[in-house]
Design a protein around this motif. Structure first.
Motif, PDB file in Angstrom:
ATOM      1  N   UNK A 108       0.843  -1.188   0.000  1.00 32.95           N
ATOM      2  CA  UNK A 108       0.000   0.000   0.000  1.00 32.95           C
ATOM      3  C   UNK A 108       0.884   1.245   0.000  1.00 32.95           C
ATOM      4  N   UNK A 109       0.311   2.410  -0.327  1.00 31.12           N
ATOM      5  CA  UNK A 109       1.114   3.646  -0.265  1.00 31.12           C
ATOM      6  C   UNK A 109       1.769   3.860   1.100  1.00 31.12           C
ATOM      7  N   UNK A 110       1.073   3.468   2.172  1.00 32.73           N
ATOM      8  CA  UNK A 110       1.657   3.629   3.512  1.00 32.73           C
ATOM      9  C   UNK A 110       2.851   2.701   3.732  1.00 32.73           C
ATOM     10  N   UNK A 111       2.884   1.578   3.009  1.00 33.55           N
ATOM     11  CA  UNK A 111       3.966   0.601   3.167  1.00 33.55           C
ATOM     12  C   UNK A 111       5.117   0.838   2.180  1.00 33.55           C
ATOM     13  N   UNK A 112       4.947   1.784   1.266  1.00 28.10           N
ATOM     14  CA  UNK A 112       5.899   1.910   0.170  1.00 28.10           C
ATOM     15  C   UNK A 112       7.326   2.167   0.648  1.00 28.10           C
ATOM     16  N   UNK A 113       7.501   3.072   1.619  1.00 24.50           N
ATOM     17  CA  UNK A 113       8.841   3.367   2.103  1.00 24.50           C
ATOM     18  C   UNK A 113       9.505   2.138   2.704  1.00 24.50           C
ATOM     19  N   UNK A 114       8.775   1.425   3.577  1.00 24.93           N
ATOM     20  CA  UNK A 114       9.322   0.211   4.179  1.00 24.93           C
ATOM     21  C   UNK A 114       9.621  -0.845   3.113  1.00 24.93           C
ATOM     22  N   UNK A 115       8.747  -0.946   2.116  1.00 23.61           N
ATOM     23  CA  UNK A 115       8.926  -1.927   1.040  1.00 23.61           C
ATOM     24  C   UNK A 115      10.195  -1.636   0.246  1.00 23.61           C
ATOM     25  N   UNK A 157      15.361  -4.423   6.665  1.00 19.35           N
ATOM     26  CA  UNK A 157      14.300  -5.423   6.530  1.00 19.35           C
ATOM     27  C   UNK A 157      13.332  -5.387   7.707  1.00 19.35           C
ATOM     28  N   UNK A 158      13.820  -4.904   8.851  1.00 16.61           N
ATOM     29  CA  UNK A 158      13.086  -5.049  10.103  1.00 16.61           C
ATOM     30  C   UNK A 158      11.698  -4.402  10.099  1.00 16.61           C
ATOM     31  N   UNK A 159      11.510  -3.160   9.614  1.00 18.21           N
ATOM     32  CA  UNK A 159      10.168  -2.560   9.703  1.00 18.21           C
ATOM     33  C   UNK A 159       9.093  -3.342   8.957  1.00 18.21           C
ATOM     34  N   UNK A 205       4.045  -6.342   8.136  1.00 20.50           N
ATOM     35  CA  UNK A 205       3.297  -7.184   7.200  1.00 20.50           C
ATOM     36  C   UNK A 205       2.540  -8.321   7.889  1.00 20.50           C
ATOM     37  N   UNK A 206       3.165  -9.085   8.794  1.00 18.34           N
ATOM     38  CA  UNK A 206       2.419 -10.193   9.410  1.00 18.34           C
ATOM     39  C   UNK A 206       1.244  -9.737  10.260  1.00 18.34           C
ATOM     40  N   UNK A 207       1.212  -8.459  10.620  1.00 21.11           N
ATOM     41  CA  UNK A 207       0.169  -7.947  11.510  1.00 21.11           C
ATOM     42  C   UNK A 207      -0.849  -7.069  10.794  1.00 21.11           C
ATOM     43  N   UNK A 208      -0.744  -6.979   9.495  1.00 14.72           N
ATOM     44  CA  UNK A 208      -1.654  -6.140   8.716  1.00 14.72           C
ATOM     45  C   UNK A 208      -2.798  -6.996   8.169  1.00 14.72           C
ATOM     46  N   UNK A 209      -4.024  -6.839   8.689  1.00 10.86           N
ATOM     47  CA  UNK A 209      -5.129  -7.693   8.242  1.00 10.86           C
ATOM     48  C   UNK A 209      -5.503  -7.476   6.780  1.00 10.86           C
ATOM     49  N   UNK A 210      -5.127  -6.332   6.199  1.00 10.77           N
ATOM     50  CA  UNK A 210      -5.445  -6.075   4.795  1.00 10.77           C
ATOM     51  C   UNK A 210      -4.486  -6.777   3.840  1.00 10.77           C
ATOM     52  N   UNK A 223       1.414 -12.529   4.508  1.00  9.83           N
ATOM     53  CA  UNK A 223       1.648 -12.437   5.949  1.00  9.83           C
ATOM     54  C   UNK A 223       2.451 -13.635   6.443  1.00  9.83           C
ATOM     55  N   UNK A 224       2.080 -14.825   5.967  1.00  9.10           N
ATOM     56  CA  UNK A 224       2.817 -16.028   6.390  1.00  9.10           C
ATOM     57  C   UNK A 224       4.265 -15.965   5.909  1.00  9.10           C
ATOM     58  N   UNK A 225       4.465 -15.547   4.666  1.00 10.17           N
ATOM     59  CA  UNK A 225       5.824 -15.490   4.130  1.00 10.17           C
ATOM     60  C   UNK A 225       6.676 -14.506   4.935  1.00 10.17           C
ATOM     61  N   UNK A 226       6.103 -13.354   5.255  1.00 13.52           N
ATOM     62  CA  UNK A 226       6.838 -12.354   6.034  1.00 13.52           C
ATOM     63  C   UNK A 226       7.117 -12.852   7.451  1.00 13.52           C
ATOM     64  N   UNK A 227       6.136 -13.558   8.032  1.00 11.96           N
ATOM     65  CA  UNK A 227       6.312 -14.061   9.401  1.00 11.96           C
ATOM     66  C   UNK A 227       7.462 -15.061   9.472  1.00 11.96           C
TER      67      UNK A 227
END
Length: 423
Positions: A293-300, A330-332, A337-342, A348-352
């Motif tokens: 998402x746009x909010x995740x773009x920087x971390x991505x 990588x940490x943020x 991701x594993x905690x984002x219900x969207x 989520x599983x892969x990130x976890x």
């Protein structure tokens, strides 16, 4: 008839934003943690870092190489001015430090400055929003590979600081900054230490197709010029470069070396496996059509930057542990991701699992080093060496799994961005 007065609506009380206080707490914890090692250097040995009773040895080596050139010595030969007589194994760009008046006498203040800037740069990226996230960040920052990099003031810290500016540059509102500064940062880092050329993958990011194409062409031209500049340095690099092995090192061929298999074939096997996983992830879309998402773009984008640097190093060489500093980027995303219900369940599983594998990869060696130091006085040397080899071999499956997981994320980014750029 008595009227009933309307009940006033209750305005929800705003939830105070504690991120600033949590960031200050993280900063304080990091400062106290590293200060403890500064005050009691004997703590380094507990996690497998040999302090050698001397600070910032890698900064000293660079300055010693510059002093050798100033004295008319060949820096590619064993250097009598260095503590370990190490030859210069980097590009000749580092040998320009002498023109800034920097000598071995500057090693302490220069090394300390590099460490402080590195830690500040890392902490500015790590913004915890809960105590759990704060603990996650603290465990990553406090791992032995980061301690090793700080203890040596290795020049990978400088590469980290240079490339940290890449994501803000690519997200800038100014076209000329996005177009020119990004390729310039990659070229500068690549000229200093070669492997950061892999960061050019991130230059595929961007919403303007024409601009992204121009940026990639410009980056290619800059990297070709850098290649011509450092080509003479690369000729003897293979014979001069140090050969990491054992604990606090990582590389795809480590498992083969521990089993006595050397040469070009193990590296070829590693590259073939990496290529096969990348091709399958590209074709099968293991992460579906997910996009951040746009909010995740920087971390991505920081995640992709750290991933391509680490994976590139892992599959092409054996590296000292301090290169794990790029795991800080990588940490943020691995927390959110594993905690984002969207986010789709598969992502989520892969990130976890990637996060769990990262923790194992970062802390397996220091935990074993702690155990080793406890066993050393009571276990015979040959038995202890066998235990160490078994420990290294036991580590390889989950280290390999971690880097193959990174390749899946990298394939997701590369596929979507390549298709966008090609139109």
């Amino acid at each position: 008839m008595t009227g009933v007065s309307a009940r006033p609506e209750l305005t929800p009380r705003p939830v105070p934003d504690s991120s600033g206080r949590l960031w200050l707490l993280l900063t304080l914890l990091v400062a106290v943690y590293f200060s403890a090692f500064a005050a009691y250097p004997g703590l380094f040995l507990l996690v497998g870092v040999n302090h050698y009773e001397r600070w910032f040895l890698d900064t000293f080596a660079l300055l010693a190489s510059n002093d050798a050139v100033a004295r008319g010595l060949d820096p590619s030969l064993p250097n009598p001015l260095d503590y370990f007589h190490r030859p210069h194994v980097y590009s000749h760009w580092w040998l320009q430090l002498r023109h800034l008046g920097l000598t071995r006498a500057a090693d302490l203040w220069l090394g300390l400055a590099v460490v402080i800037v590195f830690l500040a740069t890392a902490l500015l990226r790590l913004r915890p929003r809960s105590l759990g996230q704060l603990a996650w960040y603290a465990v990553i920052v406090g791992c032995a590979p980061v301690l090793l990099a700080v203890d040596r003031a290795n020049n990978d810290l400088a590469i980290f600081v240079i490339l940290a500016g890449l994501v803000p540059v690519l997200r800038s509102n100014h076209r000329l900054i996005r177009l020119f500064v990004g390729p310039l940062l990659v070229a500068l880092a690549a000229g200093l230490k070669y492997y950061p050329a892999a960061a050019a993958l991130l230059l595929l990011a961007g919403a303007d197709r024409k601009e992204t194409r121009e940026r990639m062409l410009l980056a290619g031209a800059m990297l070709v010029l850098v290649g011509f500049s450092v080509a003479p340095d690369l000729k003897g690099f293979g014979s001069l470069a140090p050969k990491p092995s054992g604990l606090l090192s990582f590389g795809a061929v480590t498992v083969f070396h521990e089993l006595g298999w050397f040469g070009w074939l193990p590296k070829s096997v590693a590259l073939l496996v990496a290529g096969a996983v990348a091709a399958l992830a590209w074709r099968r879309r293991w992460l579906g059509i997910w996009q951040p998402t746009p909010a995740q773009e920087g971390d991505w984008l920081y995640f992709i930057l750290g991933s391509v640097l680490l994976a590139g190093c892992f599959f092409t060489s054996v590296n000292f542990g301090y290169r794990w500093i790029f795991a800080l980027w990588l940490a943020p995303l691995l927390w959110t991701l594993p905690r984002d219900p969207a986010t789709p369940a598969v992502v989520r599983r892969w990130a976890r699992w990637t996060a769990r594998l990262l923790l194992l990869a970062l802390w397996w060696d220091p935990v074993w080093c702690f155990i080793y130091n406890r066993l050393a006085p009571i276990v015979p040397g040959p038995a202890l060496r066998q235990l160490s080899q078994a420990c290294i071999l036991a580590e390889q499956p989950f280290v390999w799994a971690f880097f193959l997981a990174l390749i899946v994320f990298l394939a997701q980014f590369a596929r979507e961005r390549t298709r966008f750029v090609l139109g």
